[in-house]
Design an enzyme around this catalytic site. Structure first.
Site, PDB file in Angstrom:
ATOM      1  N   LYS A   1     -24.572  11.867  51.420  1.00  0.00           N
ATOM      2  CA  LYS A   1     -25.695  12.760  51.724  1.00  0.00           C
ATOM      3  C   LYS A   1     -26.286  13.313  50.434  1.00  0.00           C
ATOM      4  O   LYS A   1     -27.505  13.366  50.264  1.00  0.00           O
ATOM      5  CB  LYS A   1     -25.245  13.902  52.647  1.00  0.00           C
ATOM      6  CG  LYS A   1     -24.998  13.440  54.081  1.00  0.00           C
ATOM      7  CD  LYS A   1     -24.307  14.495  54.934  1.00  0.00           C
ATOM      8  CE  LYS A   1     -23.949  13.907  56.309  1.00  0.00           C
ATOM      9  NZ  LYS A   1     -23.137  14.796  57.144  1.00  0.00           N
TER      10      LYS A   1
ATOM     11  N   GLN B   1     -20.159  20.495  56.962  1.00  0.00           N
ATOM     12  CA  GLN B   1     -19.606  19.196  57.349  1.00  0.00           C
ATOM     13  C   GLN B   1     -18.489  19.372  58.386  1.00  0.00           C
ATOM     14  O   GLN B   1     -17.551  20.140  58.170  1.00  0.00           O
ATOM     15  CB  GLN B   1     -19.078  18.466  56.098  1.00  0.00           C
ATOM     16  CG  GLN B   1     -18.571  17.069  56.371  1.00  0.00           C
ATOM     17  CD  GLN B   1     -19.661  16.110  56.839  1.00  0.00           C
ATOM     18  OE1 GLN B   1     -20.772  16.112  56.314  1.00  0.00           O
ATOM     19  NE2 GLN B   1     -19.353  15.294  57.831  1.00  0.00           N
TER      20      GLN B   1
ATOM     21  N   ASP C   1     -28.947  20.005  60.777  1.00  0.00           N
ATOM     22  CA  ASP C   1     -28.179  19.123  61.670  1.00  0.00           C
ATOM     23  C   ASP C   1     -28.695  19.219  63.105  1.00  0.00           C
ATOM     24  O   ASP C   1     -28.423  18.349  63.924  1.00  0.00           O
ATOM     25  CB  ASP C   1     -26.693  19.531  61.664  1.00  0.00           C
ATOM     26  CG  ASP C   1     -25.822  18.566  60.873  1.00  0.00           C
ATOM     27  OD1 ASP C   1     -26.264  17.427  60.636  1.00  0.00           O
ATOM     28  OD2 ASP C   1     -24.703  18.959  60.504  1.00  0.00           O
TER      29      ASP C   1
END
Ligand code: NAP
Length: 289
Positions: free
Chosen positions: A56, A100, A123
């Site tokens: 990422k 995460q 997200d």
């Protein structure tokens, strides 16, 4: 069986073009003095998470997005993590915050996600972003189903009135996928582990999306001839190879188009994270102008 093998929908190629577009748009924002930034918080030493976070950060760097990875020990307390997120919520240089997952077991995943400002939740997992998506006013869409929609769009798959069947109903893939397909006019069936006669559902699908986490569970004889098949599953086999949830060899003889694993939905997920971060920065630019 379909007379010709399925067209392969390359997520790698589409993700590349999405990322190039993001890089161009980032340059335009930078010219206006806005520097998009994503902060990723990684807690603990999970090896797969380390790889995801590295990928990422690298993708951000290539697109010109500032990326900051905050690595915390597995012993981090809930209060420490919430205090950090609050600091990031208040930081105007941070457009997107991503924690995460999975988290170490002593941390409450729901509480942590809900502590992220919905305006920075790239997200798309925050309950208010889920609600906005459900009510047809999306702010951030979860990256994986958003990437699937991009693939269907680029393949010009007709969704209005189509039978769309999703196998797997998680909060991060199956459920938001259902909302996005519904919004596009499809008639949606969402299957889970309790579904009776799964094949009866999958065989009706014009568009079949599979996100379960069981290697090769969907065989060619469970697919309607000519269907478009999107395989979200990523499974590591004993021999170290990756496999999807769809048995590619048999499915590609029946479907009209299919995504491979690897090189299908996976690359799109990261590309859409960049899109979401860009969108967050664009909203900031609009507020500041
Ligand atoms: P998850 O949270 O474990 O959810 C799995 C879903 O599959 C659940 O809804 C479960 O039903 C359902 N299920 C389990 N067995 C089933 C069966 N026999 N028949 C029908 N449904 C069944 O998984 P996830 O996080 O959505 O991930 C799914 C897969 O996608 C994994 O392989 C993951 O690695 C992959 N993934 C890929 C990407 C990408 O970027 N390509 C992103 C995210 C996930 P219940 O609700 O009844 O338990």
């Amino acid at each position: 069986m379909s007379s010709t093998p399925a067209r392969i929908i390359s997520g790698t190629a589409l993700a590349q073009s999405v990322r190039e577009q993001v890089a161009e748009d980032v340059k335009a924002l930078q010219a206006k003095g806005i520097h998009p930034g994503l902060t990723v918080v990684l807690i603990g030493e999970d090896p797969a998470s380390q790889v995801y976070v590295r990928n990422k950060a690298l993708a951000c760097e290539k697109a010109g997005i500032n990326s900051d990875v905050i690595r915390l020990p597995a012993s981090t307390t809930q209060d420490e993590l919430l205090a950090l997120i609050e600091k990031l919520n208040q930081d105007d240089g941070v457009d997107g915050i991503l924690v995460q997952l999975p988290l170490p077991s002593h941390l409450d995943e729901h509480l942590v996600i809900e502590s992220i400002s919905p305006a920075k939740d790239v997200d798309g997992f925050h309950i208010s972003n889920a609600g906005l998506l459900m009510t047809g006013q999306p702010l951030f869409r979860p990256c994986t189903p958003y990437g699937v929609m991009k693939m269907l769009e680029s393949e010009q798959v007709a969704l209005r009135g189509a039978e769309a069947v999703i196998v797997g109903a998680s909060n991060i893939v199956g459920k938001p996928m259902a909302m996005m397909l519904l919004a596009a006019g499809a008639t949606v069936t969402l299957c889970n582990s309790k579904t009776r006669d799964l094949a009866a559902h999958t065989r009706r699908a014009d568009v079949l999306v599979v996100a379960v986490g069981r290697p090769n569970m969907i065989k060619g004889d469970m697919i309607k001839p000519g269907a478009v098949v999107i395989d979200v599953g990523i499974n590591r086999l004993d021999d170290g190879k990756l496999a999807g949830d769809v048995e590619f060899a048999s499915a590609s003889q029946v479907a009209s188009a299919i995504t491979p694993v690897p090189g299908g939905v996976g690359p799109m997920t990261i590309a859409m994270l960049l899109v979401n971060t860009l969108e967050a920065a664009e909203r900031r630019a609009n507020k500041e102008s």
